[in-house]
Design a protein around this motif. Structure first.
Motif, mmCIF file in Angstrom:
data_model
loop_
_atom_site.group_PDB
_atom_site.id
_atom_site.type_symbol
_atom_site.label_atom_id
_atom_site.label_comp_id
_atom_site.label_asym_id
_atom_site.label_seq_id
_atom_site.Cartn_x
_atom_site.Cartn_y
_atom_site.Cartn_z
ATOM 1 N N GLN A 72 0.559 -1.118 -0.458
ATOM 2 C CA GLN A 72 0.160 -0.112 -0.042
ATOM 3 C C GLN A 72 0.662 1.210 0.096
ATOM 4 O OE1 GLN A 72 -3.354 0.053 2.759
ATOM 5 N NE2 GLN A 72 -3.681 -1.968 2.588
ATOM 6 N N HIS A 73 2.229 1.357 0.467
ATOM 7 C CA HIS A 73 3.117 2.677 0.598
ATOM 8 C C HIS A 73 4.399 2.337 0.000
ATOM 9 C CE1 HIS A 73 -0.022 4.053 2.794
ATOM 10 N NE2 HIS A 73 0.069 3.046 3.646
ATOM 11 N N PRO A 74 4.628 1.177 -1.771
ATOM 12 C CA PRO A 74 5.675 1.080 -1.529
ATOM 13 C C PRO A 74 7.045 1.666 -1.811
ATOM 14 C CG PRO A 74 3.744 1.420 -3.246
ATOM 15 C CD PRO A 74 3.149 1.412 -2.585
ATOM 16 N N THR A 75 6.618 3.302 -2.079
ATOM 17 C CA THR A 75 7.827 4.315 -2.088
ATOM 18 C C THR A 75 8.501 4.772 -0.595
ATOM 19 O OG1 THR A 75 5.683 6.136 -1.678
ATOM 20 C CG2 THR A 75 6.474 6.068 -3.896
ATOM 21 N N LEU A 76 7.496 4.540 0.110
ATOM 22 C CA LEU A 76 7.822 4.248 1.523
ATOM 23 C C LEU A 76 8.893 2.983 2.167
ATOM 24 C CD1 LEU A 76 7.820 5.465 4.737
ATOM 25 C CD2 LEU A 76 6.436 4.648 5.133
ATOM 26 N N LEU A 77 8.970 1.877 0.537
ATOM 27 C CA LEU A 77 10.315 0.888 1.433
ATOM 28 C C LEU A 77 11.584 1.052 1.569
ATOM 29 C CD1 LEU A 77 9.790 -2.573 2.766
ATOM 30 C CD2 LEU A 77 9.962 -2.808 0.018
#
Length: 124
Positions: A72-77
């Motif tokens: 849901q928040h892949p850029t935060l990975l």
């Protein structure tokens, strides 16, 4: 790091509060979560710049929070820092998984700060 938001997920209150106070001294906003439901609620409620995530805690654990971040928040990975005292107990599952780094507990607060500065400079 001024103005950045970090989500600190750990079931141990003393670790959460210590990390939060330290990050707030760096002029960051620290959001604390003790479990899966609090962590996912925080991720849904506001923009998060960094996550410091304990891998081992009851009620879903860090691996479930990682799944939510990935889906849901892949850029935060790439700005997710895993914290673990037992790398064989879960972190090894995520090796090569795109997260920023694993900090082995116990770690020095300045190690977290150095990691955050590295991540912030990479994203600027």
């Amino acid at each position: 790091l001024t103005g950045r938001v970090i989500l600190i997920v750990d079931d141990e209150p003393i670790i959460r509060s210590t990390l939060a106070r330290y990050c707030e001294r760096q002029r960051m906003t620290a959001v604390q979560a003790k479990d899966f439901s609090e962590a996912t609620a925080a991720l849904a409620a506001q923009a998060i710049d960094f996550v410091a995530l304990d891998l081992h805690f009851p009620g879903g654990g860090g691996t479930e929070v990682m799944r939510v971040i990935r889906e849901q928040h892949p850029t935060l990975l790439a700005n997710t820092i895993l914290m673990s005292g037992d790398l064989d107990g879960g972190a090894s599952h995520w090796i090569g998984g795109g997260y920023a780094r694993v900090l082995t507990k116990p770690f020095e607060l300045r190690t977290l700060l150095e990691t955050l500065h590295t991540l912030a400079n990479a994203s600027d």
